[in-house]
Design an enzyme around this catalytic site. Sequence first.
Site, PDB file in Angstrom:
ATOM      1  N   HIS A  62       0.813  -1.213   0.000  1.00  0.00           N
ATOM      2  CA  HIS A  62       0.000   0.000   0.000  1.00  0.00           C
ATOM      3  C   HIS A  62       0.850   1.269   0.000  1.00  0.00           C
ATOM      4  O   HIS A  62       1.962   1.276   0.517  1.00  0.00           O
ATOM      5  CB  HIS A  62      -0.887   0.052   1.247  1.00  0.00           C
ATOM      6  N   LYS A  72       6.524   6.326   7.099  1.00  0.00           N
ATOM      7  CA  LYS A  72       6.036   5.497   8.197  1.00  0.00           C
ATOM      8  C   LYS A  72       7.202   4.992   9.041  1.00  0.00           C
ATOM      9  O   LYS A  72       8.275   4.699   8.517  1.00  0.00           O
ATOM     10  CB  LYS A  72       5.273   4.285   7.657  1.00  0.00           C
ATOM     11  N   TYR A 132       1.993   1.574  13.295  1.00  0.00           N
ATOM     12  CA  TYR A 132       2.496   2.477  12.261  1.00  0.00           C
ATOM     13  C   TYR A 132       2.441   3.902  12.791  1.00  0.00           C
ATOM     14  O   TYR A 132       1.388   4.344  13.215  1.00  0.00           O
ATOM     15  CB  TYR A 132       1.587   2.542  11.042  1.00  0.00           C
ATOM     16  N   ASP A 170      -6.896  -5.968  -1.917  1.00  0.00           N
ATOM     17  CA  ASP A 170      -5.491  -6.185  -2.243  1.00  0.00           C
ATOM     18  C   ASP A 170      -5.315  -7.123  -3.434  1.00  0.00           C
ATOM     19  O   ASP A 170      -4.386  -6.957  -4.225  1.00  0.00           O
ATOM     20  CB  ASP A 170      -4.727  -6.716  -1.030  1.00  0.00           C
TER      21      ASP A 170
END
Length: 183
Positions: A62, A72, A132, A170
Site C-alpha cells: 500500500h 512510516k 504504524y 489487495d
Amino acid sequence: MKATATKLKDCFIIESAVFKDKRGFFFESFNRQKFEDAIGQSGAFVQDNISVSGYGVIRGLHFQMGEHAQAKLVQVLQGAVLDVAVDLREKSETFGQYFAIELSADNNLQLYIPRGFAHGFSVLSETAMFSYKCDNFYNKASESGIRYDDPKFNIDWKIPMKSAEISEKDVLLGDFQSAYIFK
C-alpha cells in the site's frame, strides 16, 4: 537509538537500546530528537495506527499518492511479521527495488519507510499487533497499491500461499508497471 541504512535509499532499520532485568524490559520506542539525529531527517509524525492480524495475513503493498504520501515508522508490538518496503521514487537510485526484514516483539526492531514507498507485511506468528507512525494523515482518495504477488518482485512472504489471507481489495490491486510513480 541506532539507524542502519537498508539497501534502499533513505529507508532505515531503527534499533533502540533495550534495558532488561528480572522484571522484564524497557525501551524508548520513539524519541523525536534521537530519531531525527539517527536518520538525518524530520520525524514529525501526526497519526498512529495499529492493526491486529492472524497467521498468513498479507497486507499490502500500500501507499498514498501525491501530497498525501506518508512516511512510516513501523514496529511489531506482539508476534512477528515479514515487513516489505518498495521504492517507487522514479529519480531514486533504488527505484523499483524492495527490502524485506522480519520485525517482531522479540527483536524490537523498527523500519523507517520514507514517502514515495509502497509498504506491506505478512504475519508469521499466530497473531501480530502492528504499529504504524505516519507523517501525513490518511486520505482515502489517495490510497493505492501494488499486488503482493507482482512477478517483478517475486517476494517470498515466508508463508505458504495456500495459507495466505488477502483482502479482496489487495487481490484487485494493479502491478508495478501500472502503479503511481513518485517523480
